[in-house]
Design an enzyme around this catalytic site. Structure first.
Site, PDB file in Angstrom:
ATOM      1  N   HIS A  16       5.240   3.992  12.681  1.00 44.59           N
ATOM      2  CA  HIS A  16       4.128   5.069  12.765  1.00 44.59           C
ATOM      3  C   HIS A  16       4.682   6.209  13.784  1.00 44.59           C
ATOM      4  O   HIS A  16       3.851   6.990  14.164  1.00 44.59           O
ATOM      5  CB  HIS A  16       2.924   4.107  13.434  1.00 44.59           C
ATOM      6  CG  HIS A  16       2.023   3.366  12.243  1.00 44.59           C
ATOM      7  ND1 HIS A  16       0.767   2.963  12.627  1.00 44.59           N
ATOM      8  CD2 HIS A  16       2.602   3.007  11.083  1.00 44.59           C
ATOM      9  CE1 HIS A  16       0.476   2.395  11.490  1.00 44.59           C
ATOM     10  NE2 HIS A  16       1.259   2.338  10.683  1.00 44.59           N
ATOM     11  N   HIS A  21       0.742  -1.251  -0.111  1.00 44.52           N
ATOM     12  CA  HIS A  21      -0.183   0.111  -0.113  1.00 44.52           C
ATOM     13  C   HIS A  21       0.862   1.133   0.060  1.00 44.52           C
ATOM     14  O   HIS A  21       2.017   1.244   0.455  1.00 44.52           O
ATOM     15  CB  HIS A  21      -0.857   0.054   1.290  1.00 44.52           C
ATOM     16  CG  HIS A  21      -0.351   0.171   2.602  1.00 44.52           C
ATOM     17  ND1 HIS A  21      -0.104   1.253   2.998  1.00 44.52           N
ATOM     18  CD2 HIS A  21       0.240  -0.946   3.406  1.00 44.52           C
ATOM     19  CE1 HIS A  21       0.544   1.015   4.163  1.00 44.52           C
ATOM     20  NE2 HIS A  21       0.650  -0.249   4.562  1.00 44.52           N
ATOM     21  N   ASP A  47       6.787   1.630   5.899  1.00 45.84           N
ATOM     22  CA  ASP A  47       5.465   1.425   5.834  1.00 45.84           C
ATOM     23  C   ASP A  47       4.920   2.231   5.045  1.00 45.84           C
ATOM     24  O   ASP A  47       4.213   3.187   5.621  1.00 45.84           O
ATOM     25  CB  ASP A  47       5.039   1.403   7.194  1.00 45.84           C
ATOM     26  CG  ASP A  47       3.492   0.770   7.395  1.00 45.84           C
ATOM     27  OD1 ASP A  47       2.997   0.020   6.642  1.00 45.84           O
ATOM     28  OD2 ASP A  47       2.744   0.841   8.369  1.00 45.84           O
ATOM     29  N   GLU A  73      -4.979   1.372   3.164  1.00 47.85           N
ATOM     30  CA  GLU A  73      -4.806   0.235   4.285  1.00 47.85           C
ATOM     31  C   GLU A  73      -4.875   0.793   5.798  1.00 47.85           C
ATOM     32  O   GLU A  73      -5.331   0.064   6.630  1.00 47.85           O
ATOM     33  CB  GLU A  73      -3.258  -0.315   3.839  1.00 47.85           C
ATOM     34  CG  GLU A  73      -3.244  -1.531   4.636  1.00 47.85           C
ATOM     35  CD  GLU A  73      -2.271  -1.366   6.131  1.00 47.85           C
ATOM     36  OE1 GLU A  73      -2.288  -2.217   6.825  1.00 47.85           O
ATOM     37  OE2 GLU A  73      -1.731  -0.322   6.447  1.00 47.85           O
ATOM     38  N   GLU A  74      -4.162   2.087   5.819  1.00 43.36           N
ATOM     39  CA  GLU A  74      -4.054   2.670   7.256  1.00 43.36           C
ATOM     40  C   GLU A  74      -5.318   2.764   7.936  1.00 43.36           C
ATOM     41  O   GLU A  74      -5.263   3.072   9.067  1.00 43.36           O
ATOM     42  CB  GLU A  74      -3.213   3.869   7.344  1.00 43.36           C
ATOM     43  CG  GLU A  74      -1.758   3.525   6.651  1.00 43.36           C
ATOM     44  CD  GLU A  74      -0.795   2.848   7.762  1.00 43.36           C
ATOM     45  OE1 GLU A  74      -1.398   2.300   8.795  1.00 43.36           O
ATOM     46  OE2 GLU A  74       0.270   2.422   7.255  1.00 43.36           O
ATOM     47  N   ASP A 131      -0.503   4.338   0.951  1.00 49.98           N
ATOM     48  CA  ASP A 131      -0.823   5.223   2.000  1.00 49.98           C
ATOM     49  C   ASP A 131      -0.192   5.331   3.158  1.00 49.98           C
ATOM     50  O   ASP A 131       0.686   4.297   3.450  1.00 49.98           O
ATOM     51  CB  ASP A 131      -2.241   5.447   1.987  1.00 49.98           C
ATOM     52  CG  ASP A 131      -2.868   4.243   2.928  1.00 49.98           C
ATOM     53  OD1 ASP A 131      -2.412   3.059   2.140  1.00 49.98           O
ATOM     54  OD2 ASP A 131      -3.466   4.198   3.886  1.00 49.98           O
ATOM     55  N   ASP A 152       1.870 -10.085   1.028  1.00 51.43           N
ATOM     56  CA  ASP A 152       1.588  -8.761   1.566  1.00 51.43           C
ATOM     57  C   ASP A 152       2.792  -8.081   2.627  1.00 51.43           C
ATOM     58  O   ASP A 152       3.761  -9.263   2.943  1.00 51.43           O
ATOM     59  CB  ASP A 152       0.230  -8.497   2.238  1.00 51.43           C
ATOM     60  CG  ASP A 152       0.090  -7.083   2.461  1.00 51.43           C
ATOM     61  OD1 ASP A 152       0.758  -6.102   1.826  1.00 51.43           O
ATOM     62  OD2 ASP A 152      -1.053  -6.654   3.237  1.00 51.43           O
TER      63      ASP A 152
END
Length: 486
Positions: A459, A121, A156, A190-191, A123, A217
């Site tokens: 994150h 992903h 990520d 995804e987030e 995003d 994934d």
């Protein structure tokens, strides 16, 4: 005296047999690791670094409130991909789902083989307000310094998107042709759950009757000092992810003045319920993906640890007690309980008429939402407390037997020759869960070597990736495509 001698003889005989059996089992346990075939791929370092660096500069941020998402940034990112990867966009078929879900199809030579899917992903999560100044480099600068690429998404998960596209561009320029159809699906939300990205792409594929042999994934990675007794780095491949549930405990009753409290107040009853849950905990059981992990790493352990894990049929209670000592290992063998919100009261001298608490639970495969609710109700033993549970249960457990898992394992060994590659249970969520309905197996693996500090940066503040790590990720994607088409 004779009876004592007979008892001693029987005991010694039993002990001798026990030691012979357990030591033999320890010495003969076979490794589950394939021989690594060192990759021959040579990646264009400057081009690869330039592309990931630029990718980070696009603020493709997901917000729970979708109205806050700046889709102009997503448009710019998609335009960048088309410019950066001309061969991919000439040779592969691109379909956009909900405008920003990117689904590429690479036609293979054999229509009779099941397709393979790789997904990531693009995003990213926001940078927490007030923390921007804590970054050593600007979070969306893509700065390259000291052999590191800095910025949100370097771990990520723009590294996955760019790593896959770099691998495809490399293979296309080499004239490589896959034996089977391959799909590359890149989500954009995804987030925040992936409903409009991965889920929509999976639904589209399901409507067309597409069924993958496996989908890969993001997820586990290659880490050091993860397993006691294993000196080598361990690459963990998620074969399932835990469910995520929210339980709300609430109670209503008369309040009153704090000068004349009842012996049991609303706050006290909720607090007592939480204490009971934390003191009791869900039962621990080394089974499923957690058991698979130790079956794969046991042959690589030092003799003492290998002896214990090779004879789990005897030492399982001891192993479980040891695993329960650390939060990370405890989460491998039980559904976890984490109270996160407590709400009650507005005035210091008034008893609240309502009190509530929210608990986040991560469910083991096999534990249903109803199981969780029943456990909570039976544990707290308070009929006045209302218990509501909602969320999602664990995903299906993918196979570690047969070719699909072995292909992932082999590709990882080809790049990380010294690593032990093993299955495990993933605690966090990913887009992979959406592909369960269209894939025989779903695996979760981010092909980089990371530390516990890196996990906090994903994150958090100062997210970055070393250039060597990033280049190895590209090599892994080259290898997994090749392994999938042998």
């Amino acid at each position: 005296m004779k009876k004592w001698k007979l008892f001693t003889l029987i005991f010694i005989s039993f002990l001798t047999v026990f030691l012979i059996v357990t030591v033999y089992k320890t010495l003969t346990i076979a490794s589950k690791q394939p021989d690594g075939q060192i990759t021959e791929a040579t990646v264009n370092k400057n081009e690869a670094v330039e592309h990931l660096s630029e990718a980070v500069t696009y603020k493709t941020i997901s917000y729970q409130d979708r109205a806050k998402m700046e889709f102009s940034e997503f448009d710019r990112f998609v335009d960048f991909l088309e410019r950066a990867y001309p061969s991919v966009h000439e040779e592969l078929q691109l379909e956009k789902i909900n405008d920003y879900g990117l689904m590429y199809q690479w036609k293979g030579k054999d229509n009779g083989k099941q397709p393979i899917g790789l997904t990531s992903h693009y995003d990213v999560v926001p940078v927490l307000d007030g923390t921007e100044g804590n970054w050593e480099q600007e979070p969306f600068s893509g700065t390259v310094i000291d052999d590191k690429i800095w910025g949100r998404g370097t771990l990520d998960d723009k590294i996955g998107v760019i790593g896959i596209l770099q691998a495809l561009e490399y293979l296309l320029k080499e004239g490589y042709e896959p034996e089977r159809d391959m799909y590359f699906m890149f989500g954009f939300d995804e987030e925040i759950g992936g409903d409009l990205g991965a889920k929509a792409m999976a639904d589209t594929l399901k409507d067309r009757g597409i069924q993958f042999e496996y989908v890969l994934d993001e997820g586990g990675a290659i880490v050091e000092d993860m397993v006691p007794g294993v000196q080598s780095p361990v690459g963990v491949v998620g074969i399932s992810e835990k469910g995520s549930a929210t339980a709300e405990l609430s109670i209503e009753g008369s309040g009153g003045h704090s000068s004349q409290p009842k012996s049991q107040t609303n706050i006290g009853r909720i607090a007592r319920a939480i204490t009971k849950l934390e003191d009791t905990q869900f039962p621990a059981d080394l089974k499923g993906p957690g058991e698979d992990l130790f079956e794969y790493v046991a042959p690589e352990m030092s003799f003492g640890m290998r002896y214990i894990f090779s004879n789990k049929w005897i030492f399982e209670p001891v192993i479980e007690r040891v695993l329960l000592q650390e939060p990370a290992s405890a989460a491998l063998i039980r559904t976890t309980i984490a109270p996160t919100i407590f709400q009650a009261g507005e005035q210091y001298n008034a008893l609240p008429e309502k009190a509530s608490a929210v608990i986040n639970l991560r469910l083991m495969p096999g534990d249903s939402l109803q199981d969780v609710k029943t456990f909570i109700e039976e544990t707290i033993e308070d009929d006045s407390i209302k218990v509501e549970v909602e969320g999602s249960e664990a995903t299906k457990v993918s196979s570690v037997e047969g070719e699909p898992f072995q292909k992932v394992q082999q590709a990882a060994k080809n790049v990380y020759n010294d690593a032990v590659i093993a299955p495990y249970l993933m605690f966090a969520g990913s887009d992979a869960k959406h592909y369960d309905s269209v894939s025989d197996n779903t695996y979760r693996f981010l092909p980089v070597q990371i530390t516990s500090e890196d996990l906090n940066r994903m994150h958090g503040t100062n997210e970055h990736i070393s250039i060597d790590n990033y280049l190895n990720a590209i090599k892994f994607y080259i290898e997994i495509i090749k392994e999938s088409n042998r």
